[in-house]
Motif scaffolding. Sequence first.
Motif, mmCIF file in Angstrom:
data_model
loop_
_atom_site.group_PDB
_atom_site.id
_atom_site.type_symbol
_atom_site.label_atom_id
_atom_site.label_comp_id
_atom_site.label_asym_id
_atom_site.label_seq_id
_atom_site.Cartn_x
_atom_site.Cartn_y
_atom_site.Cartn_z
ATOM 1 N N ASP A 111 -8.291 3.389 -0.910
ATOM 2 C CA ASP A 111 -7.227 2.687 -1.646
ATOM 3 C C ASP A 111 -6.533 3.584 -2.665
ATOM 4 O OD1 ASP A 111 -7.628 0.402 -0.192
ATOM 5 O OD2 ASP A 111 -8.702 -0.665 -1.768
ATOM 6 N N ASP A 112 -7.283 4.447 -3.344
ATOM 7 C CA ASP A 112 -6.665 5.344 -4.337
ATOM 8 C C ASP A 112 -5.635 6.265 -3.687
ATOM 9 O OD1 ASP A 112 -8.148 4.219 -6.356
ATOM 10 O OD2 ASP A 112 -9.563 5.894 -6.525
ATOM 11 N N ASP A 113 -5.924 6.739 -2.478
ATOM 12 C CA ASP A 113 -4.971 7.611 -1.789
ATOM 13 C C ASP A 113 -3.733 6.840 -1.336
ATOM 14 O OD1 ASP A 113 -6.624 9.761 -2.185
ATOM 15 O OD2 ASP A 113 -7.219 9.976 -0.085
ATOM 16 N N PRO A 121 15.148 9.735 -0.997
ATOM 17 C CA PRO A 121 16.430 9.922 -1.696
ATOM 18 C C PRO A 121 17.202 8.632 -1.957
ATOM 19 C CG PRO A 121 16.530 10.811 0.534
ATOM 20 C CD PRO A 121 15.105 10.424 0.286
ATOM 21 N N LYS A 122 16.988 7.615 -1.144
ATOM 22 C CA LYS A 122 17.714 6.357 -1.322
ATOM 23 C C LYS A 122 16.857 5.259 -1.947
ATOM 24 C CE LYS A 122 20.679 3.086 1.111
ATOM 25 N NZ LYS A 122 21.344 2.777 2.386
ATOM 26 N N TYR A 123 15.581 5.193 -1.571
ATOM 27 C CA TYR A 123 14.728 4.071 -1.975
ATOM 28 C C TYR A 123 13.784 4.397 -3.126
ATOM 29 C CZ TYR A 123 16.690 2.402 2.341
ATOM 30 O OH TYR A 123 17.578 2.038 3.321
ATOM 31 N N GLY A 124 13.860 5.601 -3.623
ATOM 32 C CA GLY A 124 13.073 5.962 -4.795
ATOM 33 C C GLY A 124 11.634 6.302 -4.471
ATOM 34 N N THR A 125 10.793 6.170 -5.478
ATOM 35 C CA THR A 125 9.389 6.544 -5.363
ATOM 36 C C THR A 125 8.603 5.423 -4.688
ATOM 37 O OG1 THR A 125 9.595 7.946 -7.309
ATOM 38 C CG2 THR A 125 7.372 7.326 -6.659
ATOM 39 N N LEU A 126 7.916 5.786 -3.613
ATOM 40 C CA LEU A 126 7.161 4.827 -2.804
ATOM 41 C C LEU A 126 5.721 5.299 -2.659
ATOM 42 C CD1 LEU A 126 9.719 4.498 0.152
ATOM 43 C CD2 LEU A 126 9.529 2.986 -1.825
ATOM 44 N N THR A 127 4.790 4.347 -2.635
ATOM 45 C CA THR A 127 3.396 4.676 -2.348
ATOM 46 C C THR A 127 3.249 4.947 -0.851
ATOM 47 O OG1 THR A 127 2.747 2.401 -1.882
ATOM 48 C CG2 THR A 127 2.589 3.130 -4.207
ATOM 49 N N ILE A 128 2.114 5.485 -0.453
ATOM 50 C CA ILE A 128 1.868 5.704 0.980
ATOM 51 C C ILE A 128 1.929 4.379 1.734
ATOM 52 C CG2 ILE A 128 0.105 6.378 2.674
ATOM 53 C CD1 ILE A 128 -0.581 8.746 0.849
#
Length: 152
Positions: A111-113, A121-128
Amino acid sequence: MLYSSLICRLKSQHLALSEIVNHLDEKRLNHQPEPGKWSIKDNIAHLVIYQHVFIGRVHQMLKGGTPAFNAYRADDEPDFLQARELPLIELNRKLIGNRRQILELITNLPDDDLLLQGTHPKYGTLTITEWTEFFLLHEAHHLFTIFKLAKG
């Protein structure tokens, strides 16, 4: 962190492809709906190559540091251009094999990973986990495009 609908789609969404295109001949698979628009086979080649892109991005995020990714543009990528020339049966084999890799990679992450991030570039910062959702939605868009081209 991984929800059941995401895992279910990761396991099976791509399998719809063979049901959509099994009955099509080469002419139909390679037909461009209009100049500059991808054929069914082009869309399939893109799905195959984008799986490699996704795997690479996950591995980069696993290194930490929130990497920023450029928008992926397939048209001039050598891997995409080569994949377009492969027979449908080979593209399907690669699609299924790559998906097994993705499924194993994503479902075996702690879960941590899954909380590690990368910036689109369009949707910003995303988790895995969010990148995996994006990957599946992107694939679904192309499957729908393939369906429309097959029925149109």
